[in-house]
Design an enzyme around this catalytic site. Structure first.
Site, PDB file in Angstrom:
ATOM      1  N   ASP A   1       9.525  28.150 -19.136  1.00  0.00           N
ATOM      2  CA  ASP A   1       8.317  27.182 -20.088  1.00  0.00           C
ATOM      3  C   ASP A   1       8.506  27.003 -21.637  1.00  0.00           C
ATOM      4  OD1 ASP A   1       5.236  26.831 -20.356  1.00  0.00           O
ATOM      5  OD2 ASP A   1       5.631  28.244 -22.284  1.00  0.00           O
TER       6      ASP A   1
ATOM      7  N   GLY B   1      14.300  34.476 -18.984  1.00  0.00           N
ATOM      8  CA  GLY B   1      14.694  35.036 -17.791  1.00  0.00           C
ATOM      9  C   GLY B   1      15.061  34.452 -17.118  1.00  0.00           C
TER      10      GLY B   1
ATOM     11  N   GLU C   1      -3.877  45.421   0.570  1.00  0.00           N
ATOM     12  CA  GLU C   1      -5.616  45.775   0.496  1.00  0.00           C
ATOM     13  C   GLU C   1      -6.517  45.114  -0.735  1.00  0.00           C
ATOM     14  OE1 GLU C   1      -3.696  48.334   1.367  1.00  0.00           O
ATOM     15  OE2 GLU C   1      -5.057  48.281   3.318  1.00  0.00           O
TER      16      GLU C   1
ATOM     17  N   ARG D   1      -0.800  56.562  -6.547  1.00  0.00           N
ATOM     18  CA  ARG D   1       1.419  56.793  -7.388  1.00  0.00           C
ATOM     19  C   ARG D   1       0.570  55.263  -8.226  1.00  0.00           C
ATOM     20  NH1 ARG D   1       0.376  61.548  -6.457  1.00  0.00           N
ATOM     21  NH2 ARG D   1       1.959  62.889  -5.818  1.00  0.00           N
TER      22      ARG D   1
ATOM     23  N   THR E   1      13.476  29.673 -12.777  1.00  0.00           N
ATOM     24  CA  THR E   1      11.850  30.721 -13.109  1.00  0.00           C
ATOM     25  C   THR E   1      11.162  31.831 -11.414  1.00  0.00           C
ATOM     26  OG1 THR E   1       9.795  31.588 -14.007  1.00  0.00           O
ATOM     27  CG2 THR E   1       9.510  28.902 -13.293  1.00  0.00           C
TER      28      THR E   1
ATOM     29  N   ARG F   1      16.448  34.442 -24.772  1.00  0.00           N
ATOM     30  CA  ARG F   1      15.799  34.420 -25.633  1.00  0.00           C
ATOM     31  C   ARG F   1      15.759  33.577 -27.245  1.00  0.00           C
ATOM     32  NH1 ARG F   1      11.887  34.414 -21.004  1.00  0.00           N
ATOM     33  NH2 ARG F   1      11.742  36.235 -20.173  1.00  0.00           N
TER      34      ARG F   1
ATOM     35  N   ASP G   1       8.235  33.230 -11.993  1.00  0.00           N
ATOM     36  CA  ASP G   1       7.230  32.759 -12.456  1.00  0.00           C
ATOM     37  C   ASP G   1       6.693  32.155 -10.833  1.00  0.00           C
ATOM     38  OD1 ASP G   1       7.571  35.705 -13.740  1.00  0.00           O
ATOM     39  OD2 ASP G   1       7.380  34.219 -15.423  1.00  0.00           O
TER      40      ASP G   1
ATOM     41  N   ARG H   1       4.638  36.867 -15.787  1.00  0.00           N
ATOM     42  CA  ARG H   1       3.942  36.167 -17.324  1.00  0.00           C
ATOM     43  C   ARG H   1       2.722  36.211 -16.541  1.00  0.00           C
ATOM     44  NH1 ARG H   1       5.255  31.821 -20.520  1.00  0.00           N
ATOM     45  NH2 ARG H   1       5.056  30.701 -19.304  1.00  0.00           N
TER      46      ARG H   1
ATOM     47  N   ASP I   1       5.055  28.905 -12.436  1.00  0.00           N
ATOM     48  CA  ASP I   1       4.400  29.103 -13.409  1.00  0.00           C
ATOM     49  C   ASP I   1       4.588  27.601 -13.859  1.00  0.00           C
ATOM     50  OD1 ASP I   1       6.374  29.789 -14.796  1.00  0.00           O
ATOM     51  OD2 ASP I   1       5.284  30.502 -15.993  1.00  0.00           O
TER      52      ASP I   1
HETATM   53  O1  F6P Z   1       9.743  34.603 -16.781  1.00  0.00           O
HETATM   54  C1  F6P Z   1       9.973  35.613 -15.788  1.00  0.00           C
HETATM   55  C2  F6P Z   1       9.595  36.868 -16.739  1.00  0.00           C
HETATM   56  O2  F6P Z   1      10.446  37.818 -15.693  1.00  0.00           O
HETATM   57  C3  F6P Z   1       8.404  37.602 -16.851  1.00  0.00           C
HETATM   58  O3  F6P Z   1       8.198  37.497 -15.036  1.00  0.00           O
HETATM   59  C4  F6P Z   1       8.285  38.638 -17.249  1.00  0.00           C
HETATM   60  O4  F6P Z   1       6.513  38.698 -18.226  1.00  0.00           O
HETATM   61  C5  F6P Z   1       8.671  37.930 -18.685  1.00  0.00           C
HETATM   62  O5  F6P Z   1      10.194  37.397 -17.860  1.00  0.00           O
HETATM   63  C6  F6P Z   1      10.151  39.754 -18.794  1.00  0.00           C
HETATM   64  O6  F6P Z   1      10.826  39.169 -20.116  1.00  0.00           O
HETATM   65  P1  F6P Z   1      11.891  40.652 -20.249  1.00  0.00           P
HETATM   66  O7  F6P Z   1      12.515  40.079 -19.380  1.00  0.00           O
HETATM   67  O8  F6P Z   1      12.077  39.600 -21.190  1.00  0.00           O
HETATM   68  O9  F6P Z   1      11.576  41.077 -19.969  1.00  0.00           O
END
Ligand code: F6P
Length: 327
Positions: A107, A15, A192, A251, A130, A76, A132, A176, A134
């Site tokens: 990762d 990503g 909240e 919503r 990334t 990917r 994320d 992710r 993470d």
């Molecule tokens: O790792 C980055 C990310 O945007 C995640 O937050 C998300 O789950 C994933 O990639 C989405 O991947 P794609 O763009 O392949 O749908």
């Protein structure tokens, strides 16, 4: 010391994230200023397999520091998960005379890098790119700050309409398997509640948070839901809430890939620039199979294996802050 590396390859994979371009620029210019040629590999590992390679000059990376996305494209790549795919990738490296790699991604990117490094003894340095955040061993990843700010801007806007219409908004945030974006954005927007994978999504807690708001004559609420914290994401939470509280006007907004785009913040540009330079420095020091991290504003080297396999924890004080500030 006389360095051995004459040509380094750089790629972005997985990503995309804001400031990947700033990282590419830094890698190219740091390499060139150390007398090393730099080749860009397009479309991540797929481009390495297919031989989509082009030499990058300092001029090629002019004017990209402010641009989101990645000039090298990203993908990917399933083929790279197989030894046959990695064999083709190594053949491209040999053909192009690339003797080290800088891979920018998360990762999955690092998992592929480790496999290639183990099988073919290629020096590889990872840059954590990334949204994320993470990866273990780094306080921040490239793109995380920009994404956080994008989420904050979007939710601030949603808050305006939520208040006007007295609605409960469930906002789905990416990440992710990690809740860093969600929890930090929740604190930043004064939500909240936040529902994240690292903490049990306690239905009563969410209800209490909304209830508290309503008692304060605030008939609207913002709840951030990490995309994989609960099956079905934000719409599933909305359904649950409406079943128990038909009086709530719920919503859903799924922020989606908006969170990955945009011009990077100053913080991300600076981080990516420092990390890109550090990657070349690490290669000159004969480091391999490490990720460049940032800890307490200092560059650190983290073994790729640890960056991937160790679990980065959500800070307890941040989780507590969320609860305290939502009363
Ligand atoms: O790792 C980055 C990310 O945007 C995640 O937050 C998300 O789950 C994933 O990639 C989405 O991947 P794609 O763009 O392949 O749908």
């Amino acid at each position: 010391m006389e360095y051995q590396i004459k040509c380094v390859g750089v790629l972005t994979s997985g990503g995309d994230s804001p400031a990947m371009n700033a990282a590419i620029r830094a890698v190219v210019r740091a390499a060139i200023s150390n007398g090393i040629r730099c080749k860009g590999i397009y479309r991540g590992y797929q481009g390495l397999i297919d031989g989509e390679v082009k030499e990058l000059t300092s001029h090629d990376v002019s004017g990209i520091i402010s641009r989101g996305g990645t000039i090298l494209k990203s993908a990917r790549c399933a083929e790279f998960r197989n030894p046959e795919g990695r064999k083709k990738a190594f053949e491209t490296l040999q053909k192009e005379g690339i003797d080290a790699l800088v891979v920018i991604g998360g990762d999955g990117t690092f998992t592929g890098a480790r496999a290639l490094a183990l099988e073919y003894n290629v020096p590889i340095i990872g840059l954590p790119g990334t949204i994320d955040n993470d990866l273990w061993g780094t306080d921040m990843t490239i793109g995380y700050d920009t994404s956080l700010n994008t989420i904050m801007d979007c939710v601030d806007k949603l808050k305006d309409t939520a208040t006007s219409h007295e609605r409960v908004f469930l906002v789905e945030v990416m990440g992710r398997d990690a809740g860093f974006l969600t929890l930090n954005a929740a604190i930043a927007v004064g939500a909240e509640a936040a529902i994240i994978p690292e903490r049990e999504a306690i239905a009563e807690q969410i209800e209490a948070a909304i209830g508290q708001g309503r008692r304060k004559s605030k008939n609207s609420a913002i709840i951030l839901v990490q995309e994989h914290a609960i099956e079905g994401g934000a719409p599933a939470v909305a359904k649950l809430l409406e079943e128990t509280h038909p009086e709530y006007n719920c919503r859903c907004t799924i922020l989606g890939h908006l969170q990955r785009g945009g011009s990077p913040t100053a913080q991300d540009r600076i981080l990516a620039s420092r990390m890109g330079i550090a990657a070349i420095q690490a290669l000159l020091e004969e480091q391999r199979s490490i990720m460049i991290g940032i800890q307490n504003d200092s560059i650190v080297y983290v073994p790729l294996a640890k960056a991937i396999n160790e679990k980065k924890d959500v800070k307890t004080d941040k989780w507590d802050a969320m609860q305290i500030l939502s009363i």
